[in-house]
Design a protein around this motif. Structure first.
Motif, PDB file in Angstrom:
ATOM      1  N   GLY A   1     -15.094  -9.360  29.812  1.00 39.87           N
ATOM      2  CA  GLY A   1     -13.672  -9.662  29.875  1.00 39.87           C
ATOM      3  C   GLY A   1     -13.223  -9.837  31.321  1.00 39.87           C
ATOM      4  N   PRO A   2     -11.977  -9.553  31.684  1.00 44.02           N
ATOM      5  CA  PRO A   2     -11.001  -8.895  30.813  1.00 44.02           C
ATOM      6  C   PRO A   2     -10.348  -9.844  29.810  1.00 44.02           C
ATOM      7  N   PHE A   3      -9.980  -9.288  28.687  1.00 41.31           N
ATOM      8  CA  PHE A   3      -9.192  -9.985  27.695  1.00 41.31           C
ATOM      9  C   PHE A   3      -7.738  -9.549  27.930  1.00 41.31           C
ATOM     10  N   ASN A   4      -6.916 -10.506  28.315  1.00 36.56           N
ATOM     11  CA  ASN A   4      -5.489 -10.227  28.539  1.00 36.56           C
ATOM     12  C   ASN A   4      -4.711 -10.805  27.368  1.00 36.56           C
ATOM     13  N   VAL A   5      -4.106  -9.937  26.561  1.00 32.61           N
ATOM     14  CA  VAL A   5      -3.418 -10.404  25.366  1.00 32.61           C
ATOM     15  C   VAL A   5      -2.008  -9.828  25.327  1.00 32.61           C
ATOM     16  N   PRO A   6      -1.060 -10.556  24.725  1.00 32.31           N
ATOM     17  CA  PRO A   6       0.303 -10.019  24.613  1.00 32.31           C
ATOM     18  C   PRO A   6       0.381  -8.985  23.505  1.00 32.31           C
ATOM     19  N   GLU A   7       1.338  -8.098  23.627  1.00 30.20           N
ATOM     20  CA  GLU A   7       1.596  -7.127  22.550  1.00 30.20           C
ATOM     21  C   GLU A   7       1.742  -7.845  21.226  1.00 30.20           C
ATOM     22  N   GLY A   8       1.177  -7.270  20.195  1.00 32.20           N
ATOM     23  CA  GLY A   8       1.308  -7.838  18.853  1.00 32.20           C
ATOM     24  C   GLY A   8       0.217  -8.828  18.498  1.00 32.20           C
ATOM     25  N   ALA A   9      -0.563  -9.226  19.479  1.00 31.54           N
ATOM     26  CA  ALA A   9      -1.621 -10.206  19.225  1.00 31.54           C
ATOM     27  C   ALA A   9      -2.800  -9.545  18.510  1.00 31.54           C
ATOM     28  N   THR A  10      -3.626 -10.410  17.932  1.00 33.41           N
ATOM     29  CA  THR A  10      -4.901  -9.974  17.354  1.00 33.41           C
ATOM     30  C   THR A  10      -6.014 -10.373  18.305  1.00 33.41           C
ATOM     31  N   VAL A  11      -6.929  -9.459  18.543  1.00 31.15           N
ATOM     32  CA  VAL A  11      -8.025  -9.748  19.470  1.00 31.15           C
ATOM     33  C   VAL A  11      -9.337  -9.263  18.857  1.00 31.15           C
TER      34      VAL A  11
ATOM     35  N   GLY B   1     -40.470   4.450  19.723  1.00 25.08           N
ATOM     36  CA  GLY B   1     -41.622   5.320  19.959  1.00 25.08           C
ATOM     37  C   GLY B   1     -41.512   6.662  19.262  1.00 25.08           C
ATOM     38  N   GLY B   2     -40.841   6.692  18.136  1.00 30.54           N
ATOM     39  CA  GLY B   2     -40.721   7.928  17.377  1.00 30.54           C
ATOM     40  C   GLY B   2     -39.503   8.759  17.719  1.00 30.54           C
ATOM     41  N   TYR B   3     -38.798   8.404  18.785  1.00 30.16           N
ATOM     42  CA  TYR B   3     -37.593   9.134  19.155  1.00 30.16           C
ATOM     43  C   TYR B   3     -36.402   8.196  19.058  1.00 30.16           C
ATOM     44  N   GLN B   4     -35.245   8.801  18.940  1.00 31.27           N
ATOM     45  CA  GLN B   4     -34.064   7.977  18.831  1.00 31.27           C
ATOM     46  C   GLN B   4     -33.656   7.473  20.203  1.00 31.27           C
ATOM     47  N   LYS B   5     -33.111   6.291  20.240  1.00 33.12           N
ATOM     48  CA  LYS B   5     -32.675   5.688  21.487  1.00 33.12           C
ATOM     49  C   LYS B   5     -31.239   5.226  21.318  1.00 33.12           C
ATOM     50  N   VAL B   6     -30.413   5.562  22.265  1.00 31.82           N
ATOM     51  CA  VAL B   6     -29.004   5.189  22.221  1.00 31.82           C
ATOM     52  C   VAL B   6     -28.726   4.266  23.392  1.00 31.82           C
ATOM     53  N   THR B   7     -28.208   3.084  23.120  1.00 36.70           N
ATOM     54  CA  THR B   7     -27.951   2.108  24.171  1.00 36.70           C
ATOM     55  C   THR B   7     -26.498   1.678  24.134  1.00 36.70           C
ATOM     56  N   PHE B   8     -25.845   1.782  25.275  1.00 39.43           N
ATOM     57  CA  PHE B   8     -24.466   1.344  25.419  1.00 39.43           C
ATOM     58  C   PHE B   8     -24.426  -0.061  26.007  1.00 39.43           C
ATOM     59  N   GLY B   9     -23.455  -0.840  25.566  1.00 39.27           N
ATOM     60  CA  GLY B   9     -23.165  -2.097  26.244  1.00 39.27           C
ATOM     61  C   GLY B   9     -22.375  -1.813  27.514  1.00 39.27           C
ATOM     62  N   THR B  10     -22.130  -2.854  28.296  1.00 36.17           N
ATOM     63  CA  THR B  10     -21.398  -2.674  29.542  1.00 36.17           C
ATOM     64  C   THR B  10     -19.892  -2.547  29.312  1.00 36.17           C
ATOM     65  N   GLY B  11     -19.468  -2.868  28.089  1.00 30.59           N
ATOM     66  CA  GLY B  11     -18.055  -2.718  27.782  1.00 30.59           C
ATOM     67  C   GLY B  11     -17.276  -4.011  27.928  1.00 30.59           C
ATOM     68  N   THR B  12     -16.229  -4.122  27.115  1.00 32.29           N
ATOM     69  CA  THR B  12     -15.287  -5.237  27.199  1.00 32.29           C
ATOM     70  C   THR B  12     -13.921  -4.663  27.551  1.00 32.29           C
ATOM     71  N   LYS B  13     -13.357  -5.177  28.623  1.00 34.77           N
ATOM     72  CA  LYS B  13     -12.068  -4.652  29.063  1.00 34.77           C
ATOM     73  C   LYS B  13     -10.924  -5.399  28.381  1.00 34.77           C
ATOM     74  N   LEU B  14     -10.022  -4.629  27.811  1.00 38.44           N
ATOM     75  CA  LEU B  14      -8.828  -5.197  27.158  1.00 38.44           C
ATOM     76  C   LEU B  14      -7.591  -4.751  27.921  1.00 38.44           C
ATOM     77  N   GLN B  15      -6.736  -5.720  28.225  1.00 38.13           N
ATOM     78  CA  GLN B  15      -5.441  -5.434  28.837  1.00 38.13           C
ATOM     79  C   GLN B  15      -4.365  -6.036  27.938  1.00 38.13           C
ATOM     80  N   VAL B  16      -3.539  -5.175  27.358  1.00 42.45           N
ATOM     81  CA  VAL B  16      -2.442  -5.652  26.524  1.00 42.45           C
ATOM     82  C   VAL B  16      -1.196  -5.723  27.394  1.00 42.45           C
ATOM     83  N   ILE B  17      -0.577  -6.903  27.381  1.00 46.27           N
ATOM     84  CA  ILE B  17       0.525  -7.184  28.299  1.00 46.27           C
ATOM     85  C   ILE B  17       1.861  -7.141  27.554  1.00 46.27           C
ATOM     86  N   PRO B  18       2.893  -6.539  28.160  1.00 41.63           N
ATOM     87  CA  PRO B  18       4.199  -6.472  27.476  1.00 41.63           C
ATOM     88  C   PRO B  18       4.772  -7.858  27.215  1.00 41.63           C
TER      89      PRO B  18
END
Lengths: 112, 114
Positions: free
Chosen positions: A9-19, A95-112
């Motif tokens: 991102g960032p995803f800049n969206v107005p209030e009330g929008a769908t993202v 390899g027989g154990y659990q592995k947890v992987t995070f993404g880098t993230g998507t930033k959301l900014q909701v604008i008035p």
């Protein structure tokens, strides 16, 4: 190819929008999927798990597409308080154990 | 507060010094994870414990890093001979293996190596 990929991102969206955000993963044997929310300089917090059949929690809907190896998060009627970074998390066995992987993230900014 | 706690919250050290961080998980949680997060990145997995057993270590974890969970409760992460590249937020999370693996994170320890 990264194990878990997200559009930063960032995803800049107005209030009330769908993202919508997508997250792709490379390991077809991945078993569990989650969306976490992280506010600036805070720890990640679980937003919702993602189930095979899709699931909804209020304004938030998560879906899983195993064939195409992606998960999605839809936020309806965006609020200012939704502004945050949304982290995709994929869990599976390695390899027989659990592995947890995070993404880098998507930033959301909701604008008035 | 019965959540995950981490101490210290902030640590400034000089290059070459050793530092140790502590994590106290949610009391009934048997799994404990350490992650490192830098600006603009997601948390990177470092290692995890099930009870007192360290089950996996990331290849990212050099020999200078060691983690322990001696009694299956709290855990410590030690970094020896710190380098500037070790500057990051170190996050701890815990989970209960039988309950969907939801991880609960602590507030993190922010490390700055000068």
């Amino acid at each position: 190819r990264k194990e878990v990929e997200q559009d930063p991102g960032p995803f800049n969206v107005p209030e009330g929008a769908t993202v919508a955000f997508n997250c792709t993963y490379s390991n077809s044997a991945s078993q569990s999927f989650f969306w976490y929310r992280q506010d600036c300089r805070k720890e990640p917090k679980l937003l919702m798990s993602v189930y095979s059949s899709g699931n909804e929690d209020g304004r938030f809907t998560a879906q899983l597409n195993r064939a195409s190896q992606y998960i999605s998060l839809l936020i309806r009627d965006s609020k200012l308080s939704d502004s945050a970074t949304y982290l995709c998390v994929v869990k599976g066995n390695s390899g027989g154990y659990q592995k947890v992987t995070f993404g880098t993230g998507t930033k959301l900014q909701v604008i008035p | 507060d019965t959540g995950v706690s981490q101490n210290p919250r902030h640590k400034i050290t000089k290059r070459g010094q050793n530092v140790t961080f502590r994590c106290d998980p949610i009391s009934e949680h048997n799994r404990l994870y350490w992650y490192r997060q830098t600006l603009g990145q997601g948390p990177e997995f470092l290692t995890y414990f099930q009870n007192e057993a360290q089950l996996e270590k990331s290849r990212l974890l050099s020999d200078r890093f060691s983690a322990e969970r001696p009694k299956g409760s709290f855990s410590t992460l030690e970094i020896q001979r710190t380098e500037q590249g070790d500057s990051a937020m170190y996050l701890c999370a815990s989970s209960l293996a039988d309950q969907g693996e939801t991880q609960y994170f602590g507030p993190g320890t922010r490390l700055l190596v000068l």
